[in-house]
Design a protein around this motif. Structure first.
Motif, mmCIF file in Angstrom:
data_model
loop_
_atom_site.group_PDB
_atom_site.id
_atom_site.type_symbol
_atom_site.label_atom_id
_atom_site.label_comp_id
_atom_site.label_asym_id
_atom_site.label_seq_id
_atom_site.Cartn_x
_atom_site.Cartn_y
_atom_site.Cartn_z
ATOM 1 N N LEU A 41 0.834 -1.200 0.000
ATOM 2 C CA LEU A 41 0.000 0.000 0.000
ATOM 3 C C LEU A 41 0.869 1.250 0.000
ATOM 4 O O LEU A 41 1.826 1.356 0.771
ATOM 5 C CB LEU A 41 -0.922 0.006 1.223
ATOM 6 C CG LEU A 41 -1.935 -1.146 1.310
ATOM 7 C CD1 LEU A 41 -2.733 -1.060 2.609
ATOM 8 C CD2 LEU A 41 -2.889 -1.108 0.129
ATOM 9 N N ASP A 42 0.542 2.186 -0.866
ATOM 10 C CA ASP A 42 1.276 3.451 -0.977
ATOM 11 C C ASP A 42 0.410 4.558 -0.386
ATOM 12 O O ASP A 42 -0.625 4.931 -0.945
ATOM 13 C CB ASP A 42 1.585 3.742 -2.440
ATOM 14 C CG ASP A 42 2.428 5.008 -2.613
ATOM 15 O OD1 ASP A 42 2.727 5.655 -1.582
ATOM 16 O OD2 ASP A 42 2.775 5.345 -3.758
ATOM 17 N N SER A 44 1.183 7.704 0.041
ATOM 18 C CA SER A 44 1.657 9.036 -0.322
ATOM 19 C C SER A 44 0.466 9.942 -0.637
ATOM 20 O O SER A 44 -0.624 9.468 -0.966
ATOM 21 C CB SER A 44 2.594 8.967 -1.528
ATOM 22 O OG SER A 44 1.908 8.431 -2.652
ATOM 23 N N LYS A 46 -0.243 11.787 -3.134
ATOM 24 C CA LYS A 46 -0.795 11.719 -4.492
ATOM 25 C C LYS A 46 -1.800 10.572 -4.633
ATOM 26 O O LYS A 46 -2.671 10.605 -5.509
ATOM 27 C CB LYS A 46 0.334 11.576 -5.519
ATOM 28 C CG LYS A 46 1.048 10.237 -5.514
ATOM 29 C CD LYS A 46 2.166 10.234 -6.549
ATOM 30 C CE LYS A 46 2.859 8.871 -6.630
ATOM 31 N NZ LYS A 46 2.012 7.829 -7.215
ATOM 32 N N ASN A 47 -1.690 9.569 -3.755
ATOM 33 C CA ASN A 47 -2.652 8.468 -3.783
ATOM 34 C C ASN A 47 -3.816 8.684 -2.813
ATOM 35 O O ASN A 47 -4.890 8.125 -3.000
ATOM 36 C CB ASN A 47 -1.960 7.141 -3.440
ATOM 37 C CG ASN A 47 -1.092 6.653 -4.579
ATOM 38 O OD1 ASN A 47 -1.414 6.868 -5.744
ATOM 39 N ND2 ASN A 47 0.011 5.993 -4.257
ATOM 40 N N LEU A 48 -3.583 9.475 -1.764
ATOM 41 C CA LEU A 48 -4.641 9.721 -0.789
ATOM 42 C C LEU A 48 -5.614 10.800 -1.258
ATOM 43 O O LEU A 48 -6.805 10.751 -0.948
ATOM 44 C CB LEU A 48 -4.034 10.130 0.563
ATOM 45 C CG LEU A 48 -3.261 9.038 1.306
ATOM 46 C CD1 LEU A 48 -2.627 9.606 2.575
ATOM 47 C CD2 LEU A 48 -4.172 7.871 1.668
ATOM 48 N N PRO A 50 -7.877 12.431 -3.980
ATOM 49 C CA PRO A 50 -8.486 11.994 -5.248
ATOM 50 C C PRO A 50 -8.231 12.970 -6.379
ATOM 51 O O PRO A 50 -7.963 14.162 -6.150
ATOM 52 C CB PRO A 50 -9.988 11.939 -4.907
ATOM 53 C CG PRO A 50 -10.166 12.890 -3.775
ATOM 54 C CD PRO A 50 -8.894 12.811 -2.979
ATOM 55 N N GLN A 51 -8.316 12.490 -7.596
ATOM 56 C CA GLN A 51 -8.192 13.346 -8.768
ATOM 57 C C GLN A 51 -9.576 13.908 -9.094
ATOM 58 O O GLN A 51 -10.485 13.159 -9.452
ATOM 59 C CB GLN A 51 -7.644 12.544 -9.955
ATOM 60 C CG GLN A 51 -6.250 11.998 -9.732
ATOM 61 C CD GLN A 51 -5.762 11.194 -10.933
ATOM 62 O OE1 GLN A 51 -6.349 11.236 -12.000
ATOM 63 N NE2 GLN A 51 -4.668 10.461 -10.738
ATOM 64 N N GLY A 110 -7.084 -3.214 -0.824
ATOM 65 C CA GLY A 110 -5.873 -2.659 -1.423
ATOM 66 C C GLY A 110 -4.676 -3.579 -1.310
ATOM 67 O O GLY A 110 -3.736 -3.488 -2.115
ATOM 68 N N ASP A 114 -4.241 -4.765 -7.318
ATOM 69 C CA ASP A 114 -3.472 -3.627 -7.815
ATOM 70 C C ASP A 114 -4.397 -2.763 -8.678
ATOM 71 O O ASP A 114 -4.913 -3.227 -9.701
ATOM 72 C CB ASP A 114 -2.292 -4.125 -8.652
ATOM 73 C CG ASP A 114 -1.354 -2.995 -9.062
ATOM 74 O OD1 ASP A 114 -1.766 -1.830 -8.962
ATOM 75 O OD2 ASP A 114 -0.230 -3.296 -9.491
ATOM 76 N N PRO A 115 -4.619 -1.500 -8.302
ATOM 77 C CA PRO A 115 -5.522 -0.626 -9.071
ATOM 78 C C PRO A 115 -5.119 -0.492 -10.539
ATOM 79 O O PRO A 115 -5.989 -0.379 -11.411
ATOM 80 C CB PRO A 115 -5.408 0.725 -8.352
ATOM 81 C CG PRO A 115 -4.971 0.390 -6.971
ATOM 82 C CD PRO A 115 -4.097 -0.816 -7.107
ATOM 83 N N GLU A 116 -3.814 -0.502 -10.820
ATOM 84 C CA GLU A 116 -3.374 -0.359 -12.207
ATOM 85 C C GLU A 116 -3.817 -1.548 -13.049
ATOM 86 O O GLU A 116 -4.144 -1.398 -14.232
ATOM 87 C CB GLU A 116 -1.851 -0.211 -12.260
ATOM 88 C CG GLU A 116 -1.355 1.105 -11.661
ATOM 89 C CD GLU A 116 0.135 1.293 -11.852
ATOM 90 O OE1 GLU A 116 0.767 0.409 -12.477
ATOM 91 O OE2 GLU A 116 0.668 2.318 -11.383
#
Length: 332
Positions: A41-42, A44, A46-48, A50-51, A110, A114-116
């Protein structure tokens, strides 16, 4: 209705237990089976964070849809011991339970997926939406060396829950709507026909026709996973739209604050009540309208046309009932 209540209680309890079981076992899995092949789990920023893009805003209706059904406990407000304190306390506890399960459940998922990989293409994403919960329990069983045992157990619990939800969601609203003397005035008499068990048989047939029509339209969509993903999105638009009527009714009731007695009130301050009622209406309407958008033209048309047709059906019912009464009066 008693067997249905028992079935619903069993379904709710079993699914809650399975959710907690999944979270606890998944968090403990790396210590028991270090070589399970978990996803790191990352955390960071940028992952926490949302876009805030089109996909994000058009998915907000799912959040409103996720809490759908909680309004069914409203008839029991005044049956709670000391409603003014007991009911808010129970709602806060429920909200905390949902938030804790959602956050910890997200961490657990998670560690598995893997979300990717999930977002690599639409087919994989649709398959994950349709079967993600089953995949999760299957993986959990593999981590603990019990094969598909947890998958089967979850499937059985989910089956009970789906049966319960299906029956209650069809029968209970019909009984509440068609069994009410005031609302019967706005419904054609044909829909008031009951069988020997007191079920509104023509109302059920109408539900079957409407649901069957939506399912039939889905036959042009390739793949069961894509159909389920699309129906979930459609549900997330149509179901929360119903709540707009609830918020309108709430605001109307606040105007009659002094004339309608109640043991429990959300707030005694009229201004605060109207602000919250208006905020809920605007937020729900915005989420649903944004949720109608889709890159796929067929999906977007379905998301727009379906609520319009259902609303039109609801509006034509009182007209048909009035014409029926006028015709009977003319024949007397």
């Amino acid at each position: 209705m008693n067997p249905l209540k028992k079935l619903a209680a069993i379904a709710g309890t079993s699914m809650f237990i399975m959710s907690i079981l999944f979270i606890v076992m998944m968090i403990a899995a790396p210590a028991i089976n270090p070589d399970g092949g978990y996803v790191s789990l990352d955390f960071s920023m940028k992952n926490l964070v949302p876009q805030f893009n089109v996909t994000y805003f058009t998915s907000l209706s799912i959040l409103v849809f996720a809490v759908g059904g909680v309004e069914k406990i409203s008839p029991y407000v005044n049956k709670v011991e000391n409603p003014s304190k007991g009911f808010p306390r129970s709602m806060v506890i429920m909200a905390v339970m949902v938030v804790v399960c959602a956050i910890l459940g997200t961490f657990a998922m998670g560690m598995m997926f893997d979300p990717e990989v999930i977002n690599a293409d639409s087919d994989t994403f649709n398959a994950y939406v349709a079967n993600g919960a089953y995949w999760a329990f299957q993986k959990l069983g593999n981590y603990y060396g019990v094969g598909d045992a947890l998958l089967v157990l979850y499937a059985l619990c989910n089956m009970i829950g789906q049966f319960s939800t299906l029956v209650v969601s069809i029968d209970a609203p019909l009984r509440m709507l068609l069994g009410n003397e005031q609302s019967q005035e706005f419904v054609p008499s044909a829909l008031l026909k009951q069988n020997k068990n007191g079920a509104y048989i023509n109302g059920i047939k109408l539900v079957v026709v409407l649901s069957g029509s939506i399912i039939l339209i889905q036959s042009v969509v390739p793949g069961a996973a894509a159909v389920l993903q699309q129906l979930t999105k459609l549900n997330s638009v149509c179901m929360p739209l119903r709540y707009l009527w609830v918020f309108v009714a709430y605001l109307a009731l606040r105007r009659a604050y002094d004339r309608i007695p109640a043991e429990y009130r959300f707030t005694k301050n009229q201004a605060v009540a109207k602000i919250f009622g208006g905020w809920c209406f605007i937020l729900t309407a915005a989420c649903c309208l944004l949720g109608m958008y889709s890159d796929d033209l067929f999906t977007m048309v379905l998301n727009i046309v379906t609520p319009i047709v259902l609303t039109a059906l609801g509006m034509v019912m009182p007209y048909l009932a009035r014409r029926e009464r006028e015709k009977k009066a003319a024949n007397l």
